[in-house]
Design a protein around this motif. Structure first.
Motif, PDB file in Angstrom:
ATOM      1  N   PHE A  80       0.850  -1.189   0.000  1.00  0.00           N
ATOM      2  CA  PHE A  80       0.000   0.000   0.000  1.00  0.00           C
ATOM      3  C   PHE A  80       0.879   1.229   0.000  1.00  0.00           C
ATOM      4  CE2 PHE A  80      -2.251   3.418   2.226  1.00  0.00           C
ATOM      5  CZ  PHE A  80      -3.430   3.491   1.497  1.00  0.00           C
ATOM      6  N   LEU A 158      -6.539   3.493 -10.211  1.00  0.00           N
ATOM      7  CA  LEU A 158      -6.204   2.378  -9.328  1.00  0.00           C
ATOM      8  C   LEU A 158      -5.590   2.880  -8.022  1.00  0.00           C
ATOM      9  CD1 LEU A 158      -4.759  -0.115 -11.966  1.00  0.00           C
ATOM     10  CD2 LEU A 158      -6.870  -0.421 -10.636  1.00  0.00           C
ATOM     11  N   ASP A 159      -4.746   3.881  -8.125  1.00  0.00           N
ATOM     12  CA  ASP A 159      -4.144   4.446  -6.923  1.00  0.00           C
ATOM     13  C   ASP A 159      -5.216   5.066  -6.029  1.00  0.00           C
ATOM     14  OD1 ASP A 159      -1.809   5.451  -5.309  1.00  0.00           O
ATOM     15  OD2 ASP A 159      -2.651   7.376  -5.909  1.00  0.00           O
ATOM     16  N   SER A 162      -7.296   2.351  -4.422  1.00  0.00           N
ATOM     17  CA  SER A 162      -6.552   1.636  -3.377  1.00  0.00           C
ATOM     18  C   SER A 162      -6.504   2.451  -2.102  1.00  0.00           C
ATOM     19  CB  SER A 162      -5.140   1.289  -3.857  1.00  0.00           C
ATOM     20  OG  SER A 162      -4.300   2.432  -3.902  1.00  0.00           O
ATOM     21  N   ARG A 163      -6.388   3.769  -2.234  1.00  0.00           N
ATOM     22  CA  ARG A 163      -6.370   4.628  -1.047  1.00  0.00           C
ATOM     23  C   ARG A 163      -7.717   4.624  -0.330  1.00  0.00           C
ATOM     24  NH1 ARG A 163      -1.852   7.802  -0.679  1.00  0.00           N
ATOM     25  NH2 ARG A 163      -0.491   7.755  -2.510  1.00  0.00           N
ATOM     26  N   VAL A 167      -9.705  -1.331  -4.001  1.00  0.00           N
ATOM     27  CA  VAL A 167      -8.880  -2.269  -4.765  1.00  0.00           C
ATOM     28  C   VAL A 167      -7.565  -2.433  -4.020  1.00  0.00           C
ATOM     29  CG1 VAL A 167      -9.943  -1.515  -6.940  1.00  0.00           C
ATOM     30  CG2 VAL A 167      -7.704  -0.601  -6.269  1.00  0.00           C
ATOM     31  N   ALA A 168      -6.825  -3.478  -4.382  1.00  0.00           N
ATOM     32  CA  ALA A 168      -5.562  -3.743  -3.695  1.00  0.00           C
ATOM     33  C   ALA A 168      -4.607  -4.454  -4.637  1.00  0.00           C
ATOM     34  CB  ALA A 168      -5.798  -4.585  -2.443  1.00  0.00           C
ATOM     35  N   ILE A 169      -3.334  -4.395  -4.285  1.00  0.00           N
ATOM     36  CA  ILE A 169      -2.289  -5.035  -5.086  1.00  0.00           C
ATOM     37  C   ILE A 169      -2.138  -6.469  -4.598  1.00  0.00           C
ATOM     38  CG2 ILE A 169       0.155  -4.975  -5.708  1.00  0.00           C
ATOM     39  CD1 ILE A 169      -0.058  -1.880  -4.970  1.00  0.00           C
ATOM     40  N   ARG A 177       2.675  -3.807 -10.949  1.00  0.00           N
ATOM     41  CA  ARG A 177       1.729  -4.267  -9.938  1.00  0.00           C
ATOM     42  C   ARG A 177       0.520  -4.940 -10.590  1.00  0.00           C
ATOM     43  NH1 ARG A 177       1.144   1.529  -7.199  1.00  0.00           N
ATOM     44  NH2 ARG A 177       1.154   1.997  -9.428  1.00  0.00           N
ATOM     45  N   TRP A 179      -3.413  -5.953  -9.899  1.00  0.00           N
ATOM     46  CA  TRP A 179      -4.479  -5.431  -9.047  1.00  0.00           C
ATOM     47  C   TRP A 179      -5.692  -6.365  -9.010  1.00  0.00           C
ATOM     48  CZ3 TRP A 179      -3.780  -0.618  -6.666  1.00  0.00           C
ATOM     49  CH2 TRP A 179      -2.690   0.132  -7.128  1.00  0.00           C
ATOM     50  N   ALA A 182     -10.289  -5.353  -3.469  1.00  0.00           N
ATOM     51  CA  ALA A 182      -9.753  -5.484  -2.116  1.00  0.00           C
ATOM     52  C   ALA A 182     -10.417  -6.628  -1.363  1.00  0.00           C
ATOM     53  CB  ALA A 182      -9.935  -4.171  -1.359  1.00  0.00           C
TER      54      ALA A 182
END
Length: 358
Positions: A80, A158-159, A162-163, A167-169, A177, A179, A182
């Motif tokens: 993250f 995507l960033d 994710s914040r 979504v997540a890596i 990365r 994806w 999440a």
């Protein structure tokens, strides 16, 4: 009660909190749990930051594949915001993630791209995990180029998602990365914490990682966690981790070669105040203005910074080439031997002979 510490005590608390004392940790997860994060950076004059940060603590037994296993297979760590973090921190982070973004321009961009958001999430749900390059750019409104990323809006979306914890890596292919949603990456049934409670717990974990920090420091972000402390010769008001204080001893420590992005170096004002070390990363300076080298690694000996190692992997000659070993004060014979030995250990870990070592 306000604790009164000498500078030596403050330094030893910090060194032990960062797992840079003689008692080395056993594995990657232990390091991540204590430090809170392992910075990711591709600059690899010697090795990428995430690898050398772990090696400088674990030592010869650390292998690069251990980190990947903990992230991608065992899911004990997650990626993250440019770092690998222990899953134990996720419940503390989620309340703030759900309130993101706070900046009006970011909120406006997300609102203007509501259809784009839906497209990205739908694509991941049906086909994920995916690389950013495998997701079409259907943005209605572009963000201005920032010098780091191109015109493609998918990485931006995507960033942002994710914040927000949406979504997540899930892993990486090289430096790229991959994806996913999440809900398919993070553990299910994470505890729900009140935002105030979570923020306080995060501050306590940050203080655990550094041992001692300035009250409400914008760098260490420990707020008022821990207990008040004063350090001899400093006008600062500090906060100290009571567990670190209880474990304070006279351990002489060891030599550690620190990647320029090592968390020990992040709080520059604290480095100057406690360690009397004015650290400047010269990576972005013109060559003529560099004193120690493009990506020189600070050398910590016990609880003092004693020099800088300017070294790089010479791929053509298959060696770890030492360009310069800078000594802030001339090393004593024993110190010289200890530093040389640690550089030799670094070469052994890389599987390369060391050349150019004075």
């Amino acid at each position: 009660m306000t604790h009164r510490l000498t500078r030596d005590e403050a330094r030893r608390i910090s060194v032990r909190a960062q797992l840079l004392d003689a008692d080395r940790p056993g594995d990657v997860v232990e390091v991540a749990e204590q430090l809170g994060y392992v910075k990711i950076d591709p600059t690899a004059t010697i090795a990428p930051a995430e690898q050398t940060i772990l090696w400088s603590r674990i030592g010869w037994s650390y292998e690069a594949g251990q980190l990947q296993k903990d992230v991608e297979i065992d899911r004990l760590l997650f990626e993250f915001d440019g770092a690998f973090r222990p899953v134990s921190l996720l419940p503390l982070m989620l309340p703030a993630m759900r309130q993101w973004p706070r900046r009006e321009s970011s909120r406006q961009w997300l609102e203007a791209n509501a259809r784009f958001q839906a497209d990205v999430l739908a694509r991941l749900r049906s086909e994920g995990p995916l690389l950013a390059s495998e997701i079409p750019d259907t943005a209605q409104v572009d963000r201005a180029p920032d010098g780091w990323s191109g015109r493609n809006q998918v990485p931006h979306m995507l960033d942002f998602l994710s914040r927000q914890g949406r979504v997540a890596i899930v892993g990486r292919e090289g430096r790229h990365r991959r994806w996913d949603l999440a809900e398919r990456v993070f553990p299910p049934d994470l505890p729900e914490l009140d935002p105030v409670e979570a923020a306080q717990a995060l501050a306590e974990r940050r203080l655990q990682a550094v041992g001692i920090a300035k009250l409400k420091s914008p760098w260490s972000q420990v707020a008022d966690a821990g207990e008040p402390a004063l350090v001899e010769g400093s006008s600062w008001k500090f906060r100290v981790d009571p567990e670190a204080l209880a474990a304070l001893d006279d351990d002489a420590g060891r030599v550690a070669l620190l990647n320029p992005y090592d968390p020990m170096l992040f709080d520059r004002p604290r480095l100057a105040e406690i360690f009397e070390f004015e650290y400047v990363l010269e990576q972005f300076k013109p060559q003529a203005q560099r004193v120690y080298g493009y990506f020189a690694h600070p050398i910590l000996l016990g609880d003092r910074f004693v020099g800088m190692l300017d070294a790089e992997v010479d791929k053509e000659r298959q060696a770890l080439r030492v360009n310069a070993l800078h000594e802030f004060l001339p090393f004593e014979a024993e110190e010289h031997d200890m530093v040389r030995a640690e550089i030799g250990e670094l070469g052994d870990w890389l599987g390369l002979p060391v050349s150019g070592l004075p």
